[in-house]
Scaffold this active site. Structure first.
Site, PDB file in Angstrom:
ATOM      1  N   LYS A 116       0.854  -1.197   0.000  1.00  0.00           N
ATOM      2  CA  LYS A 116       0.000   0.000   0.000  1.00  0.00           C
ATOM      3  C   LYS A 116       0.888   1.244   0.000  1.00  0.00           C
ATOM      4  CE  LYS A 116      -4.415   1.008   0.041  1.00  0.00           C
ATOM      5  NZ  LYS A 116      -5.458   0.222  -0.632  1.00  0.00           N
TER       6      LYS A 116
HETATM    7  P1  NAD Z   1     -13.157   8.273  -3.892  1.00  0.00           P
HETATM    8  O1  NAD Z   1     -12.160   9.275  -3.447  1.00  0.00           O
HETATM    9  O2  NAD Z   1     -13.468   8.124  -5.331  1.00  0.00           O
HETATM   10  O3  NAD Z   1     -14.575   8.512  -3.150  1.00  0.00           O
HETATM   11  C1  NAD Z   1     -14.702   8.696  -1.780  1.00  0.00           C
HETATM   12  C2  NAD Z   1     -16.125   9.206  -1.514  1.00  0.00           C
HETATM   13  O4  NAD Z   1     -16.336   9.276  -0.105  1.00  0.00           O
HETATM   14  C3  NAD Z   1     -16.401  10.596  -2.068  1.00  0.00           C
HETATM   15  O5  NAD Z   1     -17.732  10.648  -2.534  1.00  0.00           O
HETATM   16  C4  NAD Z   1     -16.243  11.497  -0.843  1.00  0.00           C
HETATM   17  O6  NAD Z   1     -16.961  12.710  -0.956  1.00  0.00           O
HETATM   18  C5  NAD Z   1     -16.839  10.582   0.203  1.00  0.00           C
HETATM   19  N1  NAD Z   1     -16.471  10.922   1.566  1.00  0.00           N
HETATM   20  C6  NAD Z   1     -15.285  11.357   2.050  1.00  0.00           C
HETATM   21  N2  NAD Z   1     -15.384  11.559   3.373  1.00  0.00           N
HETATM   22  C7  NAD Z   1     -16.660  11.240   3.725  1.00  0.00           C
HETATM   23  C8  NAD Z   1     -17.379  11.235   4.950  1.00  0.00           C
HETATM   24  N3  NAD Z   1     -16.780  11.587   6.078  1.00  0.00           N
HETATM   25  N4  NAD Z   1     -18.680  10.843   4.920  1.00  0.00           N
HETATM   26  C9  NAD Z   1     -19.281  10.463   3.776  1.00  0.00           C
HETATM   27  N5  NAD Z   1     -18.646  10.434   2.593  1.00  0.00           N
HETATM   28  C10 NAD Z   1     -17.361  10.827   2.574  1.00  0.00           C
HETATM   29  O7  NAD Z   1     -12.635   6.885  -3.263  1.00  0.00           O
HETATM   30  P2  NAD Z   1     -13.011   5.420  -3.731  1.00  0.00           P
HETATM   31  O8  NAD Z   1     -12.000   4.967  -4.717  1.00  0.00           O
HETATM   32  O9  NAD Z   1     -14.461   5.351  -4.063  1.00  0.00           O
HETATM   33  O10 NAD Z   1     -12.717   4.615  -2.401  1.00  0.00           O
HETATM   34  C11 NAD Z   1     -13.653   4.565  -1.325  1.00  0.00           C
HETATM   35  C12 NAD Z   1     -13.205   3.499  -0.337  1.00  0.00           C
HETATM   36  O11 NAD Z   1     -13.102   2.246  -1.012  1.00  0.00           O
HETATM   37  C13 NAD Z   1     -11.832   3.711   0.306  1.00  0.00           C
HETATM   38  O12 NAD Z   1     -11.874   3.229   1.629  1.00  0.00           O
HETATM   39  C14 NAD Z   1     -10.893   2.831  -0.511  1.00  0.00           C
HETATM   40  O13 NAD Z   1      -9.760   2.404   0.219  1.00  0.00           O
HETATM   41  C15 NAD Z   1     -11.822   1.672  -0.794  1.00  0.00           C
HETATM   42  N6  NAD Z   1     -11.409   0.884  -1.951  1.00  0.00           N
HETATM   43  C16 NAD Z   1     -11.328   1.459  -3.186  1.00  0.00           C
HETATM   44  C17 NAD Z   1     -10.958   0.676  -4.277  1.00  0.00           C
HETATM   45  C18 NAD Z   1     -10.912   1.248  -5.672  1.00  0.00           C
HETATM   46  O14 NAD Z   1     -10.684   0.465  -6.618  1.00  0.00           O
HETATM   47  N7  NAD Z   1     -11.159   2.520  -5.864  1.00  0.00           N
HETATM   48  C19 NAD Z   1     -10.640  -0.675  -4.089  1.00  0.00           C
HETATM   49  C20 NAD Z   1     -10.757  -1.234  -2.811  1.00  0.00           C
HETATM   50  C21 NAD Z   1     -11.137  -0.429  -1.750  1.00  0.00           C
END
Ligand code: NAD
Length: 459
Positions: A116
């Protein structure tokens, strides 16, 4: 490794050490020593790499930005895991997320290890040119330890295709003549990315829930009804009910999961609430998800924050506080924002019967124990959000062969892989008293233990 993962790995090993059918070759004192080696290997990272990126910003300031690349374990293959750009990134968090990647890849039989990365910035505070320099510098600082057969980063919170394209280009110029397509995944399709990668995590998250509640429960209804198991009771009680869904986070993962739910013909569900860093939007008749997806794509990723914006976009919804999404009277809550969202202070207000972890570690250990005791099914991150790394693996394979799959082929391969995992953990989950997270960890730890043992690493 942060305590939550260490505790679950340690509990999994305790369950396995007493199971004489597991690694029966190991007996007596040798068995105890091997299991204690296992705990120390799985609870500590191989390498914690930290640097301060020195960046000359466009406005003339020169800053040093803390950044990390943690390599947890590579017994299954090259280290693999996203790079997060967020102001709260810290070493413990990156170590914990890297260890989760090791376990996730083991659970889903993806031939990668766990890694990571993190950069301590709020990307919204930087312009595009500065972000470009930060990405290039990250690769320059860590170039010795990265590579298609060593450690392969991908996007995470705050990063996406654009950043992966920049990083791959920098890697290519640092190592001319070497293969580079497999050095980063989550790239744009024109730069060797895979069709379907952007949607893979969100689609996988929704598919996990749909598979459990529709396919698995329908198929095994009689078997489930005979179990004296609180989770089987929860699943059966929801089977034919019209379901109200709420989705926290409307980024890459949450918006795609919401759209999959909106388009799903297999279940009678509607998305009544979504939220982001600013607001919760609620409509008891169901939200117009395609219009919201369009809105965020035109508004820097943010949901509408005022009635005026909602009216302009012709979207019907009530605006609530950001945190209210967690306490709504819904059947299913998808958590697709950040970690530690459900915790000791708010766990008693949760009304959902199923929680799906699209984000990593969004439920703390205390909340997990409390909710599981009440029979609430928590589909854990390790199971639900693996779509990204599974399709990253497909992207890496396609880059190696320079042969590319259609989007349909990608999703077919993704769902086949996820189904294999569900079918190995779900019968045990509904058959014994452990929560699903514990079952998944036991499977992952078993796989890693056997391989480490066969490679002669347990001494
Ligand atoms: P992103 O940055 O695209 O989206 C994050 C979203 O969460 C946004 O809509 C943001 O406004 C919202 N957000 C931030 N703080 C918040 C809060 N306090 N309350 C409510 N909403 C809030 O990120 P993502 O890629 O969608 O990732 C989201 C989660 O999924 C993370 O924990 C990431 O580690 C996990 N994840 C992502 C992937 C991937 O392929 N993108 C894979 C595995 C896990």
């Amino acid at each position: 490794m942060a305590n939550q993962t260490v505790d679950i790995v340690s509990d999994s090993l305790k369950a396995l050490v007493d199971d004489k059918d597991f690694l029966p070759e190991l007996t007596g004192e040798g068995r105890n020593k091997a299991f204690s080696s296992l705990l120390s290997i799985l609870s500590t990272p191989d390498h914690v790499n930290k640097s301060y990126l020195r960046i000359a910003l466009e406005d003339g300031q020169v800053v040093r930005i803390p950044s990390f690349r943690v390599q947890h374990n590579n017994v299954l293959g090259p280290y693999k895991g996203g790079i997060r750009f967020h102001e709260t990134v810290n070493e413990d968090e990156v170590v914990n997320l890297a260890s989760l990647m090791t376990l996730k890849n083991a659970l889903h039989e993806v031939p990668f290890g766990g890694g990571k990365g993190g950069v301590v910035i709020n990307p919204r505070d930087y312009n595009e040119k500065d972000l470009y320099v930060i990405c290039k510098k990250y690769v320059q600082y860590f170039s010795d330890i990265l590579g298609p057969d060593k450690d392969i980063p991908a996007p995470d919170v705050g990063t996406g295709e654009r950043e992966m394209d920049w990083m791959m280009a920098e890697y290519k110029s640092i190592r001319p003549g070497e293969s580079y397509l497999g050095s980063f995944t989550g790239k744009s399709v024109v730069n060797g990315g895979s069709l379907g990668r952007r949607e893979a995590t969100g689609k996988g998250v929704y598919f996990t829930f749909r598979y459990l509640l529709h396919d698995f429960v329908c198929d095994k209804e009689n078997w489930l009804a005979e179990r004296d198991n609180i989770f089987a009771k929860t699943a059966l009680s929801l089977k034919e009910k019209p379901l109200k869904l709420a989705i926290q986070g409307f980024g890459n993962v949450g918006s795609v999961a919401a759209l999959s739910a909106y388009q799903c013909n297999h279940l009678n569900n509607k998305v009544v609430a979504v939220s982001d860093r600013n607001v919760t939007l609620y409509n008891s008749d169901g939200l117009d998800i395609p219009s919201l997806v369009k809105f965020v794509s035109l508004n820097k990723g943010d949901l509408p924050i005022s009635d005026e914006q909602l009216n302009q976009a012709e979207i019907k919804a009530t605006i609530l506080n950001r945190e209210e999404i967690l306490m709504l009277d819904v059947d299913v809550l998808f958590l697709a924002a950040l970690e530690n969202q459900i915790h000791q202070e708010n766990m008693m207000s949760i009304k959902a019967e199923i929680i799906v972890e699209g984000a990593n570690a969004p439920v703390t250990t205390e909340a997990d124990d409390y909710l599981s005791e009440k029979g609430i099914i928590i589909i854990p991150d390790i199971l639900a959000n693996a779509g990204g790394v599974i399709v990253s693996y497909l992207e890496w394979l396609q880059g190696r062969e320079t042969q590319f799959y259609s989007e349909e082929e990608v999703f077919e391969k993704l769902y086949d892989k996820m189904k294999e995992t569900f079918n190995s953990v779900l019968p045990q989950f509904f058959g014994d008293p452990f929560p699903l997270r514990q079952n998944c960890y036991i499977h992952a730890v078993m796989k890693l233990s056997i391989i480490l043992y066969r490679q002669g690493k347990l001494y």
